[in-house]
Design an enzyme around this catalytic site. Structure first.
Site, mmCIF file in Angstrom:
data_model
loop_
_atom_site.group_PDB
_atom_site.id
_atom_site.type_symbol
_atom_site.label_atom_id
_atom_site.label_comp_id
_atom_site.label_asym_id
_atom_site.label_seq_id
_atom_site.Cartn_x
_atom_site.Cartn_y
_atom_site.Cartn_z
ATOM 1 C CB SER A 130 -0.917 0.016 1.232
ATOM 2 O OG SER A 130 -1.558 1.267 1.346
ATOM 3 C CG HIS B 2 -4.139 -1.392 -1.704
ATOM 4 N ND1 HIS B 2 -5.203 -2.140 -2.144
ATOM 5 C CD2 HIS B 2 -4.608 -0.622 -0.690
ATOM 6 C CE1 HIS B 2 -6.262 -1.857 -1.417
ATOM 7 N NE2 HIS B 2 -5.935 -0.917 -0.538
ATOM 8 C CG ASP C 114 -5.182 2.246 1.281
ATOM 9 O OD1 ASP C 114 -6.201 1.537 1.181
ATOM 10 O OD2 ASP C 114 -4.097 1.807 1.681
ATOM 11 C CG MET D 264 -8.180 7.267 2.771
ATOM 12 S SD MET D 264 -7.367 7.191 4.386
ATOM 13 C CE MET D 264 -6.554 5.600 4.278
ATOM 14 C CG HIS E 18 -9.656 0.488 -0.519
ATOM 15 N ND1 HIS E 18 -9.103 0.286 0.732
ATOM 16 C CD2 HIS E 18 -10.996 0.543 -0.326
ATOM 17 C CE1 HIS E 18 -10.069 0.217 1.626
ATOM 18 N NE2 HIS E 18 -11.227 0.387 1.011
ATOM 19 C CG MET F 135 -11.334 3.564 2.173
ATOM 20 S SD MET F 135 -9.969 3.382 3.348
ATOM 21 C CE MET F 135 -8.583 3.404 2.211
ATOM 22 C CG MET G 125 -11.844 -2.288 5.372
ATOM 23 S SD MET G 125 -10.287 -1.911 4.513
ATOM 24 C CE MET G 125 -9.384 -1.012 5.791
ATOM 25 C CG ASP H 259 -6.097 -2.393 3.680
ATOM 26 O OD1 ASP H 259 -5.100 -2.253 4.407
ATOM 27 O OD2 ASP H 259 -6.516 -1.510 2.912
#
Length: 226
Positions: free
Chosen positions: A12, A37, A39, A41, A70, A72, A141, A179
């Site tokens: 990540s 990966h 992330d 956000m 991913h 979020m 998660m 994750d």
């Protein structure tokens, strides 16, 4: 092929040096990881802000690995096409963030990308039952999302097993990704429970001997005694 042989590692970038994203992407590729990966956000769905489409686009020419994005974020359907154009290979959305989850998964697949559903620790896996035909990946998660470096939640092992039971009912091959708090101690536990994709941040990018060593240690941990 055993389950361990099919496990992929997804370092990540959340744990990488944000000033060295290019180098991080190259190191992950050279280190033998199958996924990278991202992330993403927004500071609304989770209490943190990270990066968006420009980061994916910037490192896409530098790596041949699978770009695992991913989201979020709230209303992810507004940004799926933009992430696809930026270079994402797979796009995962949160069940909790989608009013019409079936529609969003169809949107991802219509763009030729692999569709994933992420579940927060308190979200039961039963919400997957009626969309299994549109899912390529389920992301469990194993920490509450929003920040890297958190401790693994042991009760999520039971949840991983439940997700495995659900996906074994369909012919569609579906990865179970985990994750949060994944390292050489927890990796064997989640693989035994049914995980086939491991997102790892601190244990890879924080390894004092480098990214390659961090990836190798993860592989050795769940392969031992096979």
């Amino acid at each position: 092929m055993s389950r361990q042989d099919s496990v992929v590692i997804a370092p990540s970038l959340l744990s990488a040096n944000f000033g060295r994203f290019a180098e991080a992407a190259i190191e992950v590729t050279a280190g033998g990881a199958e996924y990278l990966h991202f992330d993403v956000m927004d500071g609304v769905f989770v209490p943190n802000i990270t990066f968006g489409m420009p980061a994916v686009k910037a490192v896409r020419p530098l790596s041949t690995v699978f770009f695992d994005v991913h989201l979020m974020i709230v209303q992810p359907e507004r940004y799926i096409e933009a992430f696809a154009l930026a270079g994402a290979d797979g796009i995962t959305v949160h069940a909790e963030a989608c009013t019409h989850l079936d529609r969003v998964l169809g949107q991802i697949r219509a763009l030729g990308k692999r569709a994933g559903v992420a579940l927060n620790p308190a979200t039961p896996p039963d919400c997957l039952e009626y969309v299994l035909d549109k899912i390529d990946l389920v992301l469990v998660m194993t920490v509450n999302p929003g920040f890297g470096g958190q401790s693994f939640l042991p009760r999520m092992l039971e949840k991983i097993r439940r997700v495995r039971e659900l996906i074994e009912q369909v012919d569609n091959p579906i990865h179970i990704e985990v994750d949060g708090g994944i390292d050489a101690t927890t990796a064997p536990l989640v693989v035994e429970a049914g995980a086939t994709a491991l997102v790892a941040g601190t244990s890879v990018f924080g390894n004092p001997l480098g990214v390659h060593n961090g990836i190798s240690l993860l592989r050795e941990s769940y392969s031992a005694g096979r």
